[in-house]
Design a protein around this motif. Structure first.
Motif, PDB file in Angstrom:
ATOM      1  N   GLU A 103       0.886  -1.245   0.105  1.00 52.46           N
ATOM      2  CA  GLU A 103       0.066   0.032  -0.032  1.00 52.46           C
ATOM      3  C   GLU A 103       0.907   1.379   0.133  1.00 52.46           C
ATOM      4  OE1 GLU A 103      -0.816   2.293   2.285  1.00 52.46           O
ATOM      5  OE2 GLU A 103       0.426   1.439   4.235  1.00 52.46           O
ATOM      6  N   GLY A 104       0.396   2.357  -0.786  1.00 45.71           N
ATOM      7  CA  GLY A 104       1.436   3.587  -0.818  1.00 45.71           C
ATOM      8  C   GLY A 104       0.437   4.403  -1.846  1.00 45.71           C
ATOM      9  N   PHE A 105       1.206   5.679  -1.915  1.00 44.52           N
ATOM     10  CA  PHE A 105       0.402   6.544  -2.827  1.00 44.52           C
ATOM     11  C   PHE A 105       1.333   6.514  -4.261  1.00 44.52           C
ATOM     12  CE2 PHE A 105       4.307   8.401  -1.269  1.00 44.52           C
ATOM     13  CZ  PHE A 105       4.740   9.402  -1.841  1.00 44.52           C
ATOM     14  N   LEU A 106       2.357   6.020  -4.462  1.00 47.17           N
ATOM     15  CA  LEU A 106       2.969   6.072  -5.852  1.00 47.17           C
ATOM     16  C   LEU A 106       3.501   4.589  -6.111  1.00 47.17           C
ATOM     17  CD1 LEU A 106       5.304   9.469  -6.182  1.00 47.17           C
ATOM     18  CD2 LEU A 106       3.425   8.546  -7.258  1.00 47.17           C
ATOM     19  N   LEU A 107       2.646   3.795  -6.429  1.00 50.72           N
ATOM     20  CA  LEU A 107       2.952   2.231  -6.661  1.00 50.72           C
ATOM     21  C   LEU A 107       2.897   2.090  -8.059  1.00 50.72           C
ATOM     22  CD1 LEU A 107       0.593   0.437  -4.150  1.00 50.72           C
ATOM     23  CD2 LEU A 107       3.054   1.313  -3.669  1.00 50.72           C
ATOM     24  N   TYR A 108       2.309   2.804  -9.024  1.00 54.03           N
ATOM     25  CA  TYR A 108       2.073   2.322 -10.390  1.00 54.03           C
ATOM     26  C   TYR A 108       2.988   3.384 -11.603  1.00 54.03           C
ATOM     27  CZ  TYR A 108      -1.493   0.021  -7.751  1.00 54.03           C
ATOM     28  OH  TYR A 108      -2.398  -0.449  -7.012  1.00 54.03           O
ATOM     29  N   ASN A 109       3.945   3.958 -11.030  1.00 53.98           N
ATOM     30  CA  ASN A 109       4.546   5.069 -11.912  1.00 53.98           C
ATOM     31  C   ASN A 109       5.963   4.443 -11.763  1.00 53.98           C
ATOM     32  OD1 ASN A 109       2.289   6.693 -10.406  1.00 53.98           O
ATOM     33  ND2 ASN A 109       2.399   7.646 -12.492  1.00 53.98           N
ATOM     34  N   TYR A 110       6.359   3.629 -11.236  1.00 56.77           N
ATOM     35  CA  TYR A 110       7.548   3.000 -11.129  1.00 56.77           C
ATOM     36  C   TYR A 110       7.795   1.749 -11.966  1.00 56.77           C
ATOM     37  CZ  TYR A 110      12.278   2.390  -9.117  1.00 56.77           C
ATOM     38  OH  TYR A 110      13.874   2.143  -8.956  1.00 56.77           O
ATOM     39  N   GLU A 111       8.569   1.925 -13.019  1.00 57.54           N
ATOM     40  CA  GLU A 111       8.354   0.567 -13.982  1.00 57.54           C
ATOM     41  C   GLU A 111       8.761  -0.678 -13.155  1.00 57.54           C
ATOM     42  OE1 GLU A 111       7.223  -1.316 -17.175  1.00 57.54           O
ATOM     43  OE2 GLU A 111       7.016   0.836 -16.557  1.00 57.54           O
ATOM     44  N   PRO A 112       9.831  -0.799 -12.373  1.00 60.77           N
ATOM     45  CA  PRO A 112      10.180  -2.062 -11.917  1.00 60.77           C
ATOM     46  C   PRO A 112       9.173  -2.854 -11.026  1.00 60.77           C
ATOM     47  CG  PRO A 112      12.107  -0.700 -11.655  1.00 60.77           C
ATOM     48  CD  PRO A 112      10.745   0.262 -11.912  1.00 60.77           C
ATOM     49  N   LEU A 113       8.311  -1.919 -10.523  1.00 58.94           N
ATOM     50  CA  LEU A 113       7.303  -2.634  -9.613  1.00 58.94           C
ATOM     51  C   LEU A 113       6.014  -2.974 -10.580  1.00 58.94           C
ATOM     52  CD1 LEU A 113       6.454   0.053  -6.864  1.00 58.94           C
ATOM     53  CD2 LEU A 113       7.409  -2.390  -6.625  1.00 58.94           C
ATOM     54  N   ASN A 114       6.109  -2.540 -11.747  1.00 59.50           N
ATOM     55  CA  ASN A 114       4.716  -2.996 -12.765  1.00 59.50           C
ATOM     56  C   ASN A 114       4.791  -4.335 -13.130  1.00 59.50           C
ATOM     57  OD1 ASN A 114       3.123  -0.774 -12.493  1.00 59.50           O
ATOM     58  ND2 ASN A 114       4.229   0.584 -13.987  1.00 59.50           N
ATOM     59  N   LYS A 115       5.806  -4.684 -13.121  1.00 60.97           N
ATOM     60  CA  LYS A 115       6.161  -6.503 -13.273  1.00 60.97           C
ATOM     61  C   LYS A 115       5.268  -7.423 -12.335  1.00 60.97           C
ATOM     62  CE  LYS A 115       9.958  -4.949 -15.858  1.00 60.97           C
ATOM     63  NZ  LYS A 115      11.629  -4.714 -15.509  1.00 60.97           N
ATOM     64  N   LEU A 116       5.248  -6.604 -11.052  1.00 65.42           N
ATOM     65  CA  LEU A 116       5.081  -7.524 -10.149  1.00 65.42           C
ATOM     66  C   LEU A 116       3.431  -7.798  -9.557  1.00 65.42           C
ATOM     67  CD1 LEU A 116       7.694  -6.263  -7.621  1.00 65.42           C
ATOM     68  CD2 LEU A 116       7.917  -7.990  -9.428  1.00 65.42           C
TER      69      LEU A 116
END
Length: 202
Positions: A103-116
Motif C-alpha cells: 500500500e502506498g501513494f505512488l505504486l504504479y509509476n515506477y516501472e520495476p514494480l509494474n511487473k509484480l
C-alpha cells in the motif's frame, strides 16, 4: 507455493492503510508492505523554490529498497513472520498461497514494480474531501501553509494522469468516498476470485 501481489495505491488519506489492515485480517497468509516505510530522511528530500519539501514524488523514496523488499518476500513468504490464521471458507484449500498487499501513494509509476502486480487498485477522492481529511492528520514534518495546494494535490493529479495515459497498465479505480465496508467487500471479493483462479491452476 504460489504468491499473489496486490497493489493498493492512490490519493493521500484515501483509506489505503485502513483497507489493507482489514484485508489482512480476512485473507489467508497475508502480509503488508507500506510505501511510507521507504521515505528518505527529511535531510535528503529536495526543497523547491517556495520552501516546500517535495515528499510526493518518487525521488523522495528509496524505491529500489522497496522493490528489493517485495522480491525478498516473494522468494520466501513463509519466512516473513506470517502466521496462518483461521480464515473464511471462501479461502479454503489455499494453505500454499501467500498474499502480499503493498500500500502506498505512488505504486504504479515506477516501472520495476509494474511487473509484480497480480491486481492493482487505486483509491480516489475529490479535491475538497481529500483536503478536509488531510487537514485532520498530523505529519512529521508538519504540512506548511499552502503545501496541499502547492505540492500534494498537483503531484497526485500528475501521477494519476500518467497512470491513466498508460494503456498497458490495468487499474481498478475505487471511489474513496464510499464506506470502508463497501470498499472492503468489493476488494475482498475480487481478491478471492484471484485466489480461486490460483486454486484451479493447482
Amino acid at each position: 507455493m504460489k504468491v499473489l501481489v496486490i497493489g493498493l495505491g492512490g490519493v493521500t488519506n484515501g483509506g489505503k492503510t485502513t483497507l489493507a489492515e482489514k484485508l489482512k485480517n480476512m485473507l489467508p497468509n497475508c502480509c503488508i508492505i507500506s510505501q511510507d516505510d521507504f521515505f528518505k530522511p527529511e535531510s535528503e528530500v529536495e526543497t523547491d523554490e517556495r520552501g516546500f519539501k517535495l515528499y510526493d514524488v518518487l525521488d523522495a523514496l528509496y524505491m529500489d529498497e522497496m522493490v528489493a523488499s517485495i522480491h525478498n518476500w516473494m522468494k520466501s513468504p513463509a519466512s516473513s513472520g506470517l502466521v496462518a490464521e483461521e480464515t473464511q471458507d471462501t479461502c479454503g484449500n489455499l494453505k500454499n498461497v501467500y498474499i502480499l498487499i503493498v500500500e502506498g501513494f505512488l505504486l504504479y509509476n515506477y516501472e520495476p514494480l509494474n511487473k509484480l502486480w497480480n491486481r492493482r487498485y487505486f483509491l480516489t477522492l475529490p479535491y475538497e474531501e481529500c483536503k478536509r481529511r488531510r487537514s485532520t492528520r498530523v505529519y512529521q514534518p508538519a504540512d506548511t501553509p499552502g503545501y496541499f495546494d502547492g505540492h500534494v494535490w498537483p503531484m497526485y493529479l500528475k501521477y494519476k494522469n500518467e497512470l491513466e495515459e498508460n494503456a498497458s497498465i490495468q487499474v481498478d479505480y475505487l471511489d474513496g468516498t464510499k464506506s470502508q465496508e463497501e470498499l472492503l467487500s468489493y476488494v475482498y471479493s475480487d481478491i478471492v476470485q484471484e485466489l480461486n483462479k490460483l486454486r484451479e491452476e493447482n
